[in-house]
Structures are given as structure tokens and as C-alpha cells.
Design a protein around this motif. Structure first.
Motif, PDB file in Angstrom:
ATOM      1  N   TYR A 100       1.002  -1.176  -0.047  1.00 59.00           N
ATOM      2  CA  TYR A 100      -0.088   0.037   0.077  1.00 59.00           C
ATOM      3  C   TYR A 100       0.981   1.180   0.135  1.00 59.00           C
ATOM      4  O   TYR A 100       0.723   2.426  -0.779  1.00 59.00           O
ATOM      5  CB  TYR A 100      -0.855  -0.261   1.225  1.00 59.00           C
ATOM      6  N   SER A 101       1.968   1.190   0.870  1.00 64.04           N
ATOM      7  CA  SER A 101       2.719   2.352   0.928  1.00 64.04           C
ATOM      8  C   SER A 101       3.580   2.535  -0.240  1.00 64.04           C
ATOM      9  O   SER A 101       3.884   3.576  -0.846  1.00 64.04           O
ATOM     10  CB  SER A 101       3.636   2.366   2.323  1.00 64.04           C
ATOM     11  N   ARG A 147       1.401   4.187  -2.933  1.00 59.62           N
ATOM     12  CA  ARG A 147       0.952   5.641  -2.590  1.00 59.62           C
ATOM     13  C   ARG A 147       2.418   6.480  -2.989  1.00 59.62           C
ATOM     14  O   ARG A 147       2.261   7.602  -3.263  1.00 59.62           O
ATOM     15  CB  ARG A 147       1.004   5.928  -1.101  1.00 59.62           C
ATOM     16  N   SER A 156       8.528  10.543  10.019  1.00 58.73           N
ATOM     17  CA  SER A 156       7.638   9.797   9.670  1.00 58.73           C
ATOM     18  C   SER A 156       8.492   8.254   9.790  1.00 58.73           C
ATOM     19  O   SER A 156       7.879   7.100  10.177  1.00 58.73           O
ATOM     20  CB  SER A 156       7.253   9.540   8.025  1.00 58.73           C
ATOM     21  N   VAL A 166       2.281   5.907   8.002  1.00 56.24           N
ATOM     22  CA  VAL A 166       1.984   4.749   7.236  1.00 56.24           C
ATOM     23  C   VAL A 166       1.884   5.013   5.952  1.00 56.24           C
ATOM     24  O   VAL A 166       2.458   4.563   4.801  1.00 56.24           O
ATOM     25  CB  VAL A 166       1.253   3.681   8.012  1.00 56.24           C
ATOM     26  N   ALA A 167       0.674   5.827   5.747  1.00 55.86           N
ATOM     27  CA  ALA A 167       0.473   6.263   4.469  1.00 55.86           C
ATOM     28  C   ALA A 167       1.368   7.001   3.905  1.00 55.86           C
ATOM     29  O   ALA A 167       1.644   6.693   2.652  1.00 55.86           O
ATOM     30  CB  ALA A 167      -0.667   7.167   4.611  1.00 55.86           C
ATOM     31  N   LYS A 168       2.367   7.785   4.664  1.00 54.32           N
ATOM     32  CA  LYS A 168       3.356   8.433   3.975  1.00 54.32           C
ATOM     33  C   LYS A 168       4.555   7.422   3.514  1.00 54.32           C
ATOM     34  O   LYS A 168       5.119   7.771   2.365  1.00 54.32           O
ATOM     35  CB  LYS A 168       4.104   9.549   4.730  1.00 54.32           C
ATOM     36  N   PHE A 202       5.441   3.715   4.755  1.00 53.28           N
ATOM     37  CA  PHE A 202       5.323   2.547   5.543  1.00 53.28           C
ATOM     38  C   PHE A 202       6.381   1.506   4.802  1.00 53.28           C
ATOM     39  O   PHE A 202       7.140   0.632   5.091  1.00 53.28           O
ATOM     40  CB  PHE A 202       4.273   1.739   5.216  1.00 53.28           C
TER      41      PHE A 202
END
Lengths: 288, 264, 90
Positions: free
Chosen positions: A172-173, A176, B184, B255-257, B259
């Protein structure tokens, strides 16, 4: 990045080195010492040379445990990697639903290993567990304490439940990090969904996937608490994994010599496989 | 639309076993062992009350949290400078050192259980929180170095050089400028450190007796003479999930940034 | 220390490894190794070859000890020759 040559950097690494060496090198040396002796206690012990190694390498029970272990690790990787990629592609990209999804998907990762075993032990029981009860009501004969196939399927299901989120989060990351412009270009070219995946998304995922596969391989090869709680290694010894053999041998029967010899063989196998993976990561990064 | 349904099915698959545990934790043992019910008929908090009022139970949670936090602090403190060294400099044996560190994550804990017990007893760390925290460093420090190194490599080196020209000393630059830049990364690392230390059982159980015993080891006590106390076991299990939920909630944006261990 | 149950051969083994590492460090300091491509499928430095050599030697020992009747020193001899070949041409 071009790195400068500087041996003073060693001072920054020294604390890590000291800390890890204390917990790694001393026990490793002890295990090597055990492996060449028949140890009763610190004073009553006999040097036996390489006898334990010969014995362990030719022990059919351990050979089959080793094969089972490889079978297990490859099976879960084959299921978890595609499934994890799929989930990562499906997860919403922004808004409150993205946060909610992240929290829900990562939930299984943070449950202690033996609690995971307990959850599945309860869940699959025919009398009090939802899954076991449902299967029984549907007329499926399912019993993890009697049928080895059921036990195996349940352990694989449990591992997929517990660890697919790790692959999904990593992917997922990774996804992104792909700039929106790439997708726009693909839309202009009228690329198909598959072409976008194959040529834009998958290449970006390679690195995180190698990391995920490496972590999953190392951990699944040492799996202990979850099947131990779920099935206790049974029925018979059908789900007795290597770690459990070792723990029973070393702690249960106090057969330190053979347990140590076998641990070293075990360690060498993980070391070799992981080294190949690691070299692959490093070479793929060098090419970029 | 189809994809939405697939995702919902997967999330249901994740949540169902957890829901079942939660469901059981609010039931009495009679109800659990009687007929199968999809939600508690006689809703009760007794199982939780039993755990939260009995020190021999709730101390397990406190012990686990103490050694997990200690481990996170120690791991981050030693891993940050080391990761900086690996990401910025070439030095004698750097690649081999890195692989050796990682190889400790591969050593099967089952192998080391006995020597660990003896080593930690001989230096007086047996049954202390610090002992478990140090033992968990064996696999957590390498992981922290690995993740942080990835994040640090993505910070351009010009930032370091400009800061040194501006007269910053290394410690001041590191704490004032560099660490905030990889916030992060530290968040993600903390998530992993928490996760692997919190879920580990074998070492934590072997290295403790009573003073620092983790909750996972205490849970095995529910198997008594009169069979398993299912309700309390389920409640104890649910309580081990709660801290994890907080941790995920706090790091969800990191996490979004990134992971991806910074290595995308 | 007695719980570590040392024996002479294992003490010798670990001292040997320590000496090799120290030797490699000194060698590296006075004549730094350059990465090169030999018969191995990847380019390696001296340290990489040492690691590959040690790991494969461990496997050679296991093979001899587990599946042949030869004495373990035969395996050591074979490994030593293999190490030299690897360090020189690998």
C-alpha cells in the motif's frame, strides 16, 4: 547517494555492535559448544565430536520436519504475496475510509502470537467456535485435533489471516509513492488496467516485496507459538514445526547436544537462503 | 463496485475471529459452553473485572508494556546513529556488518533459549524488565537500523553539508535538524519495534519468572483443574489487542506516507 | 563462564575466526580490496568472498559429516583448498 569514506563512522555503529554482539555472539558460541558434547551439566560433559551432526542429518523425523517447514513457508508465501498485493490495490487512497481500512487491516499484526493461536483455537472448535460450528452444521467433517489435513489447512489459514496484512501494508505504501502523473500518462495512452499494473505499479512494488518476502520467509521458518497453541503439534506430529522439535529437545528433554547441532544446521539454512535474497535486493538497487 | 465488495469480504475475514473473541469475553462460562450464541445473551463485565482487579493478572500487562517501551527507547537510541552511519559513510566492513546485524533476525529463538537463560542469569538480568528489553533488541535493533537507513538515504546529503557549513556540531545537527526530517521514518520504525516486541512469547517467557512476567505467559494459567476458564481467557486476549489499536491509530498517517521503509 | 561449556576444539575454532577477521581488517587497511568479477556470478570484494567461502565450507563439512564415512578433517582439507581457489579466482 555517493557515500564518503570515513572509518570514524564506526563510532556511531559501536553501540549497536556491542548491544547485539552481547546477545548474539555469546549464545551462539555456547550453542556451538553444546553441539560437540554430551552435556549433563556444566561439569559432567563428554566430548563427542561431530557425532550429533551425523545423527541429526540422518534422522528421518527431522528430515521430514524440514521438508514440511519448506512446504509451509512456500505455501504461505504463494498465498500471502498475491493476496497482499490485491488488497493493497483495493484499499481506498484517501479520506476517512483509508484510515479506517489501514487500522482494520493492520489489526491482526499487533496481536501476540499465542493469542493468535488462542483466537483460532476457539474459533475452530466444533462446540464453541463460530467456524467449527458452522462447518459442522453444514455437514462438513472438520476436526483439527484428529485430521491432519484439517490441522494443516487451519494453520495456513491462520498464518494468512495474521500476516497478509504485513504484505498489504508494505505494498500500500509502495503504491502511494507513485506520482499521479504516471497514471495520467497511462490514461492518455489508454493503457489497460493490466498494463498499468504490469508496467507502472509492479516495478514500484519490487523493492517492498523483496523486503516483505524476506521478513515473511525468516519468520515463517521459525514459526512456533501459533501452531503450538492451536494444535500442540498434532494430530500425531503432523504439524510439529522445526522450532517446536528444537524446544522440546532442548528444554523438555534437555538433549542439549543434538538440539544444538540441529539448531546450527537450521541456522545455516536460513542464513544461506536469506543471503541469496539479500544479495538480490542489493544488486537490484545497485542497477537503479 | 466489485472491488469494494472484495475488500469488505477480506475485512470481514479479518474481523470475524476477533469479533468472536470479543463476543466470548462478555459471556459467562455457562453461556459459552451451553448453546452457541452470536452475541452475548447475559451481557457481563465479570471477566474484565476479574482481570483488572487481580494484581497477578493486570501486572502482566504492566510488565509487557514496560519492557516493550524500554525496548523501543533503547533500540531507537542506538539505531539512529548507526543508521546514519550506514546511510552516509563507507567504512571498513560496512556491508558485512549490515548483513551480520540482519542475520540476527534469522536466528531461530528456539536455538538461543537456553544460552539466553544462562547468560542473563549470570549477569543478574533474569526476571527483570531490562533483561527482556535487551533480549528483544537482538531482533529489533537490526530491524530498526534497516528501516531507518532506508528513510535516511532518501534525505539529500546537501542538508547535512549546509548545516555543517552553518556551524552546527554533529549532535546539534542530528537532534535539531535531521531527526525532525525523518519523523515519519521514526514513527514507522516505532510501529515495527512495538509489533515484534509485543507479540514475542518465547524469549519473554523464558527470561522471566514472576517480577517481569508478560501477560502472554500469565494467560496460560487460565487452564485450571476445572478445565479452561474461557471467558477470562477471551477477555485477557481482547485486552492484549487494545494497545495495538492505539499504536496503529497514532502512526496511520506515517504509514500512508512511507511504510515502504523509505525504499521506494 | 563455566556454563558456556568450552572445549578446546571450539575455542580453537572461534579464535581462528577472530584471527581471520583481524587479519582481513589489517590486510584491507594496507591494501584496500577492489570489487571484481571472477568465476562467481556476481562481482565481489575480498570480504564477500571470505563470507561465501566460510558459508560454503560449513555446508561442505555438513555434507561430509552427514553423508560420508570420511573423517571430518578430510572436509576441513577440502574446504581449505576451496577457500584458496575462491579467494584467488572467485
Amino acid at each position: 547517494m555517493i557515500k564518503t569514506e570515513n572509518n570514524k563512522a564506526w563510532f556511531l555503529v559501536l553501540p549497536v555492535f556491542a548491544l547485539v554482539a552481547f546477545s548474539a555472539i555469546i549464545p551462539l558460541m555456547t550453542v556451538v559448544n553444546y553441539s560437540v558434547q554430551d552435556v549433563f551439566d556444566a561439569h559432567t560433559r563428554y566430548f563427542v565430536g561431530t557425532e550429533w551432526f551425523t545423527k541429526m542429518l540422518n534422522d528421518p523425523a527431522l528430515q521430514s520436519a524440514l521438508l514440511k517447514q519448506f512446504g509451509f513457508s512456500f505455501t504461505i508465501l504463494l498465498i500471502e504475496v498475491p493476496l497482499g498485493i490485491g488488497i493493497a490495490l483495493l484499499m481506498p487512497k484517501r479520506g476517512w475510509s483509508a484510515s479506517l481500512c489501514l487500522v482494520l487491516v493492520s489489526l491482526p499484526l499487533l496481536i501476540p502470537l499465542n493469542v493468535v493461536g488462542t483466537i483460532w483455537q476457539i474459533f475452530t472448535r466444533g462446540d464453541i467456535g463460530l467456524m467449527g460450528w458452522t462447518l459442522r452444521e453444514m455437514g462438513v467433517s472438520y476436526n483439527i485435533s484428529r485430521n491432519a489435513v484439517d490441522a494443516w489447512a487451519t494453520i495456513i489459514l491462520m498464518d494468512v489471516w495474521h500476516w497478509t496484512p504485513l504484505i498489504a501494508l508494505l505494498c500500500y505504501s509502495g503504491l502511494r509513492a507513485i506520482p499521479e502523473a504516471y497514471y495520467q500518462a497511462a490514461r492518455i495512452d489508454r493503457a489497460s488496467r493490466w498494463a498499468v499494473f504490469r508496467h507502472i505499479q509492479l516495478p514500484k512494488l519490487t523493492n517492498v516485496l523483496i523486503i516483505g518476502v524476506l521478513l515473511r520467509f525468516m519468520d515463517s521458518f521459525m514459526i512456533y507459538a501459533e501452531p503450538f497453541v492451536l494444535t500442540g503439534g498434532g494430530p500425531g506430529s503432523s504439524t510439529t514445526f522445526l522450532s517446536q522439535w528444537l524446544t522440546t529437545m532442548a528444554v523438555g528433554q534437555f538433549d542439549l547436544g543434538p538440539a544444538a547441532a540441529f539448531s546450527l544446521i537450521y541456522f545455516l539454512i536460513i542464513l544461506a537462503v536469506s543471503w541469496v535474497f539479500y544479495t538480490a535486493i542489493m544488486n537490484s538497487q545497485k542497477e537503479k | 463496485m466489485k472491488s469494494r465488495i472484495a475488500l469488505i469480504v477480506y475485512i470481514l475475514f479479518i474481523l470475524l475471529p476477533i469479533y468472536w473473541l470479543l463476543n466470548m469475553s462478555f459471556k459467562t462460562n455457562e453461556e459459552i459452553l451451553g448453546t452457541l450464541t452470536f452475541w452475548p445473551q447475559n451481557f457481563t463485565f465479570d471477566n474484565y473485572i476479574k482481570i483488572l482487579t487481580d494484581p497477578s493478572w493486570y501486572k502482566g500487562y504492566i510488565n509487557s508494556m514496560i519492557y516493550v517501551s524500554l525496548n523501543m527507547v533503547i533500540s531507537l537510541c542506538v539505531a539512529l546513529p548507526a543508521a546514519y552511519a550506514f546511510s552516509r559513510y563507507k567504512f571498513l566492513g560496512d556491508k558485512h556488518m549490515f548483513f551480520w546485524l540482519l542475520s540476527n533476525k534469522m536466528a531461530p529463538p528456539a536455538v538461543f533459549v537456553l544460552p539466553f537463560f544462562q547468560l542473563y542469569s549470570s549477569v543478574g538480568l533474569f526476571d527483570t524488565h531490562l533483561g527482556v528489553a535487551l533480549a528483544h533488541c537482538l531482533f529489533n535493533v537490526p530491524l530498526a537500523v534497516w528501516i531507518l537507513e532506508g528513510f535516511m538515504s532518501s534525505v539529500p546529503k546537501e542538508i547535512d553539508e549546509t548545516a555543517y557549513i552553518d556551524g552546527y556540531s554533529f549532535p546539534r545537527f542530528f537532534t535539531k535538524i535531521f531527526i525532525p526530517l525523518i519523523g515519519s521514518g521514526i514513527g514507522v520504525t516505532a510501529f515495527f519495534l512495538f509489533m515484534f516486541s509485543w507479540i514475542e512469547l518465547l524469549l519473554a517467557r523464558t527470561l522471566t519468572a514472576t517480577n517481569a512476567q508478560p501477560i502472554q505467559a500469565i494467560m496460560t494459567r487460565t487452564v485450571g483443574a476445572s478445565g479452561i476458564d474461557w471467558g477470562v481467557l477471551a477477555a485477557a486476549g481482547v485486552l492484549t489487542i487494545v494497545p495495538g489499536i492505539f499504536v496503529i491509530y497514532f502512526v496511520r498517517n506515517h504509514v500512508a506516507k512511507g511504510f515502504a521503509l523509505g525504499r521506494t | 563462564m563455566s556454563w558456556m561449556v568450552w572445549t578446546l576444539p571450539t575455542a580453537g575454532f572461534f579464535s581462528g575466526i577472530a584471527l581471520i577477521l583481524a587479519g582481513m581488517t589489517i590486510w584491507q587497511h594496507f591494501s584496500p580490496s577492489i570489487e571484481r568479477k571472477g568465476f562467481l556470478p556476481l562481482s565481489t570484494t575480498r570480504g564477500d568472498r571470505l563470507f561465501i567461502g566460510l558459508l560454503t565450507s560449513a555446508y561442505i563439512h555438513l555434507g561430509f559429516v552427514g553423508f560420508t564415512e570420511f573423517h571430518v578433517l578430510v572436509a576441513t582439507g577440502v574446504s581449505a583448498i576451496w577457500m584458496v581457489v575462491l579467494m584467488r579466482w572467485g
